[in-house]
Design an enzyme around this catalytic site. Structure first.
Site, PDB file in Angstrom:
ATOM      1  N   LYS A   6     -29.763  98.951  -3.881  1.00 10.82           N
ATOM      2  CA  LYS A   6     -30.978  99.746  -3.629  1.00 10.82           C
ATOM      3  C   LYS A   6     -31.990  98.897  -2.859  1.00 10.82           C
ATOM      4  O   LYS A   6     -31.839  97.661  -2.771  1.00 10.82           O
ATOM      5  CB  LYS A   6     -31.569 100.213  -4.958  1.00 10.82           C
ATOM      6  N   TYR A  42     -59.053  82.083   8.514  1.00  8.12           N
ATOM      7  CA  TYR A  42     -60.114  83.025   8.144  1.00  8.12           C
ATOM      8  C   TYR A  42     -60.893  82.539   6.932  1.00  8.12           C
ATOM      9  O   TYR A  42     -60.315  82.013   5.977  1.00  8.12           O
ATOM     10  CB  TYR A  42     -59.504  84.390   7.810  1.00  8.12           C
ATOM     11  N   MET A  69     -52.181  87.843   8.922  1.00  6.83           N
ATOM     12  CA  MET A  69     -51.188  88.912   8.982  1.00  6.83           C
ATOM     13  C   MET A  69     -49.897  88.442   9.634  1.00  6.83           C
ATOM     14  O   MET A  69     -48.794  88.794   9.199  1.00  6.83           O
ATOM     15  CB  MET A  69     -51.756  90.107   9.761  1.00  6.83           C
TER      16      MET A  69
HETATM   17  C1  LIG Z   1     -31.888  98.078 -10.318  1.00  5.21           C
HETATM   18  C2  LIG Z   1     -30.987  98.499 -11.394  1.00  5.21           C
HETATM   19  C3  LIG Z   1     -29.961  97.655 -11.818  1.00  5.21           C
HETATM   20  C4  LIG Z   1     -29.787  96.238 -11.323  1.00  5.21           C
HETATM   21  O1  LIG Z   1     -30.699  95.410 -12.022  1.00  5.21           O
HETATM   22  P1  LIG Z   1     -30.677  93.817 -11.783  1.00  5.21           P
HETATM   23  O2  LIG Z   1     -31.653  93.322 -12.790  1.00  5.21           O
HETATM   24  O3  LIG Z   1     -31.145  93.625 -10.386  1.00  5.21           O
HETATM   25  O4  LIG Z   1     -29.301  93.374 -11.995  1.00  5.21           O
HETATM   26  C5  LIG Z   1     -29.071  98.140 -12.765  1.00  5.21           C
HETATM   27  N1  LIG Z   1     -29.218  99.392 -13.259  1.00  5.21           N
HETATM   28  C6  LIG Z   1     -30.199 100.228 -12.876  1.00  5.21           C
HETATM   29  C7  LIG Z   1     -30.303 101.583 -13.477  1.00  5.21           C
HETATM   30  C8  LIG Z   1     -31.118  99.814 -11.942  1.00  5.21           C
HETATM   31  O5  LIG Z   1     -32.111 100.638 -11.574  1.00  5.21           O
END
Ligand SMILES: *Cc1c(COP(=O)(O)O)cnc(C)c1O
Length: 406
Positions: free
Chosen positions: A48, A275, A323
């Site tokens: 993800k 800055y 930035m």
């Molecule tokens: C993001 C996520 C994971 C992975 O978690 P990590 O701590 O990065 O291993 C596993 N299960 C679900 C439901 C997640 O949302």
């Protein structure tokens, strides 16, 4: 063209600040976790948020080639990106899905995590759009109080899935709240609640599908939570989930960020840098301008605290992070020249640059937020077997076919 020449051609015209993603580290981390788990446990690579900022399609391909069975994403669109890249393996959407996204997700053969009847009904309205049954994972809340069904509600969802031949019960899952905290008894309590819910379903006559509960921290610390699938996220990238969890020997961070000295800046006693003049020189210094800033995900909270690695030495950030740039102090006794490479994020102890955990500590956040905060403006350079195999540089018009470079 030889692969080396091909790699060099991919780098031409790239900005100096770039993330190097070592796909061999991804594969190596998969192999190490594989050996640590029972053979009956399959791995899901969680990719993800663009593969925790690493570049989801490339990480996904490397992880699949190294033996993971499936992929996890947070949103339907993240799943679609992987499909567009030609990935045909199973992809589970871990998070909540808007009913309006269901049909497109269904057509892309994504698997869904369901915690309530309205989502299941939305899926049933479009089920049948594919030849294969839609694969459903029912997620049970065992204490996170986020995205999960109460056991009784899960029971109703499971019954409904079982009664619809266009649906297939593919998984029963839960998620831990505190597996990254050492000696936290709540994880064991969540496992007990999960098992109780699974037993209830069994008593209903359900033949249980694949169960999955463990995230990286669970994989590293809770042998009782392996089940049939383990969801490997942050540890896939070679980064520990927290300072409390020990890593397996040999795990390697996949990402490093390098940049180079754009120019040298003479700084005299009494001069201020950046800055709001938060740094004032007490002695003569040589500053080096590095083209990285908070628009790249190099956070403004690193102002006056961060450092880059220069010739293996730490070169501290002087004053505010802008930035698009920072000025660092060239370490005493270091010969520095424009064009010299520096380490902005290090994955090896020799570079003198900070590790992800160092940056997380400086920013008062976790390693996850640092990684996913690295912006698209930073090109990703993908390396496998010591060769550059692809570059993703948003805005480079000669690279519109980025999906084809593998
Ligand atoms: C993001 C996520 C994971 C992975 O978690 P990590 O701590 O990065 O291993 C596993 N299960 C679900 C439901 C997640 O949302």
């Amino acid at each position: 063209m030889s692969s080396r020449a091909h790699g060099a051609a991919l780098l031409s015209g790239l900005r100096a600040t770039r993330a190097i993603v070592d796909l061999d580290a991804i594969a190596g981390n998969v192999a190490i976790v594989r050996r640590h788990l029972p053979v009956s446990t399959q791995l899901m690579a969680v990719v993800k948020a663009d593969g925790y900022g690493h570049g989801a399609p490339w990480v996904a391909r490397a992880a699949l080639d190294a033996g993971v069975a499936m992929l996890g994403v947070a949103t339907v669109s993240e799943g679609l990106i992987l499909r567009a890249f030609g990935i045909a393996e199973p992809i589970l959407v871990l998070g909540s899905v808007d009913p309006g996204e269901v049909e497109v997700g269904c057509r892309a053969a994504l698997e869904f995590t369901v915690t309530d009847l309205p989502l299941l009904e939305a899926i049933q309205r479009v089920a049948g759009c594919t030849l294969q049954p839609v694969r459903i994972h029912v997620k049970i809340d065992t204490g996170l109080r986020r995205y999960g069904a109460e056991p009784e509600a899960a029971r109703r969802i499971v019954a409904r899935v079982g009664a619809d031949p266009r649906l297939q019960l593919a998984g029963i899952s839960t998620h831990f709240a505190s597996a990254d905290e050492l000696d936290e008894p709540f994880t064991a309590e969540q496992i007990r609640r999960f098992e109780a819910a699974c037993s209830m379903l069994r008593r209903d006559g359900i033949s249980l599908p694949a169960r999955h509960a463990a995230n990286s921290a669970g994989i590293l610390t809770h042998r009782g939570a392996d089940y049939e699938i383990a969801r490997l996220g942050i540890a896939l990238y070679g980064v520990p989930p927290s300072g409390e969890v020990d890593f397996l020997p040999g795990m390697q961070p996949a990402m490093s960020i390098e940049s180079s000295i754009a120019r040298l800046v003479r700084i005299e006693p009494g001069d201020t840098v950046g800055y709001n003049r938060t740094f004032r020189a007490e002695s003569r210094l040589l500053g080096a301008l590095i083209p990285v800033g908070y628009a790249d995900g190099y956070r403004r909270s690193f102002s006056g605290k961060g450092w880059v690695g220069m010739n293996g030495e730490p070169a501290p950030v002087l004053g505010r992070v802008s930035m698009d740039q920072i000025v660092v102090a060239v370490p005493e006794g270091t010969a520095a020249a424009p064009g010299d490479r520096v380490s902005v994020l290090s994955n090896d102890a020799m570079s003198g640059g900070p590790a992800v955990a160092d940056l997380a500590r400086l920013a008062g956040t976790n390693t996850y937020e640092i990684l996913v905060g690295i912006r698209q403006r930073v090109p990703r350079v993908f390396v496998r077997g010591g060769e550059i195999i692809a570059v993703r540089a948003v805005g480079r018009t000669d690279m519109t076919d980025w999906g084809a470079e593998r």
